[in-house]
Design a protein around this motif. Structure first.
Motif, PDB file in Angstrom:
ATOM      1  N   MET A   1      -5.875  -5.642   3.019  1.00  0.00           N
ATOM      2  CA  MET A   1      -6.847  -6.002   4.028  1.00  0.00           C
ATOM      3  C   MET A   1      -6.326  -7.178   4.852  1.00  0.00           C
ATOM      4  N   TYR A   4      -3.868  -5.896   7.337  1.00  0.00           N
ATOM      5  CA  TYR A   4      -4.576  -5.166   8.386  1.00  0.00           C
ATOM      6  C   TYR A   4      -5.176  -6.154   9.384  1.00  0.00           C
ATOM      7  N   GLN A   5      -5.744  -7.229   8.877  1.00  0.00           N
ATOM      8  CA  GLN A   5      -6.320  -8.235   9.762  1.00  0.00           C
ATOM      9  C   GLN A   5      -5.234  -8.920  10.591  1.00  0.00           C
ATOM     10  N   LEU A 100     -10.296   9.307   6.184  1.00  0.00           N
ATOM     11  CA  LEU A 100     -10.021   7.874   6.315  1.00  0.00           C
ATOM     12  C   LEU A 100      -9.686   7.231   4.971  1.00  0.00           C
ATOM     13  N   GLN A 103      -8.728   3.569   4.763  1.00  0.00           N
ATOM     14  CA  GLN A 103      -9.776   2.573   4.929  1.00  0.00           C
ATOM     15  C   GLN A 103     -10.815   2.617   3.813  1.00  0.00           C
ATOM     16  N   THR A 104     -11.142   3.801   3.314  1.00  0.00           N
ATOM     17  CA  THR A 104     -12.241   3.924   2.365  1.00  0.00           C
ATOM     18  C   THR A 104     -11.822   3.801   0.908  1.00  0.00           C
ATOM     19  N   PRO A 106      -8.507   2.330  -0.385  1.00  0.00           N
ATOM     20  CA  PRO A 106      -7.151   1.777  -0.356  1.00  0.00           C
ATOM     21  C   PRO A 106      -6.524   1.608  -1.732  1.00  0.00           C
TER      22      PRO A 106
END
Length: 129
Positions: A1, A4-5, A100, A103-104, A106
């Motif tokens: 995460m 990703y950010q 997804l 995203q859902t 990981p």
């Protein structure tokens, strides 16, 4: 995460959204939607898939929920474009995940990828011994 950010998001305001606050994707809305308009990618991938799978170890990881494409479409792709699951180096379905999966689910996806990489590393070590 965190990655990703760092790599996928940017803070607002931007030139495209001068009156907004918060964060947005690094790519613009126009750039993102353009990826869905390219009608040639699907047929090109489909036509090249069987030869690619024959030349390179190919690992197929998919979500078990068929929310974006019906199962019949996925089955047809595997049967005809790939030439059958037996031509893949591995085939994994992530439980309770859909299109997804990144995203859902990981963690489940990371475990599936770790399994693939572990097996490939083991094969390489065995070949060197």
């Amino acid at each position: 995460m965190r990655l990703y950010q760092e790599k996928g998001m940017r803070t607002l305001p931007t030139l495209e959204y001068p009156d907004k606050e918060g964060v947005t994707l690094k790519c613009t809305r126009k750039q993102e939607t353009a990826t869905y308009r390219g009608g040639l990618a699907g047929p090109i991938v489909y036509s090249l898939m069987k030869s690619a799978v024959q030349r390179f170890p190919t690992h197929f990881i998919d979500g078990s929920i068929h929310d974006r494409l019906p199962q019949a479409v996925k089955d047809e792709f595997l049967a005809n474009a790939v030439g059958g699951v037996q031509n893949l180096a591995s085939f994994t379905r992530v439980p309770n995940a859909g299109h997804l999966v990144v995203q859902t689910h990981p963690t489940a996806l990371a475990k599936a990828l770790l399994g693939v990489l572990t097996k490939e590393c083991y094969k390489l070590l065995q070949a060197k011994l």
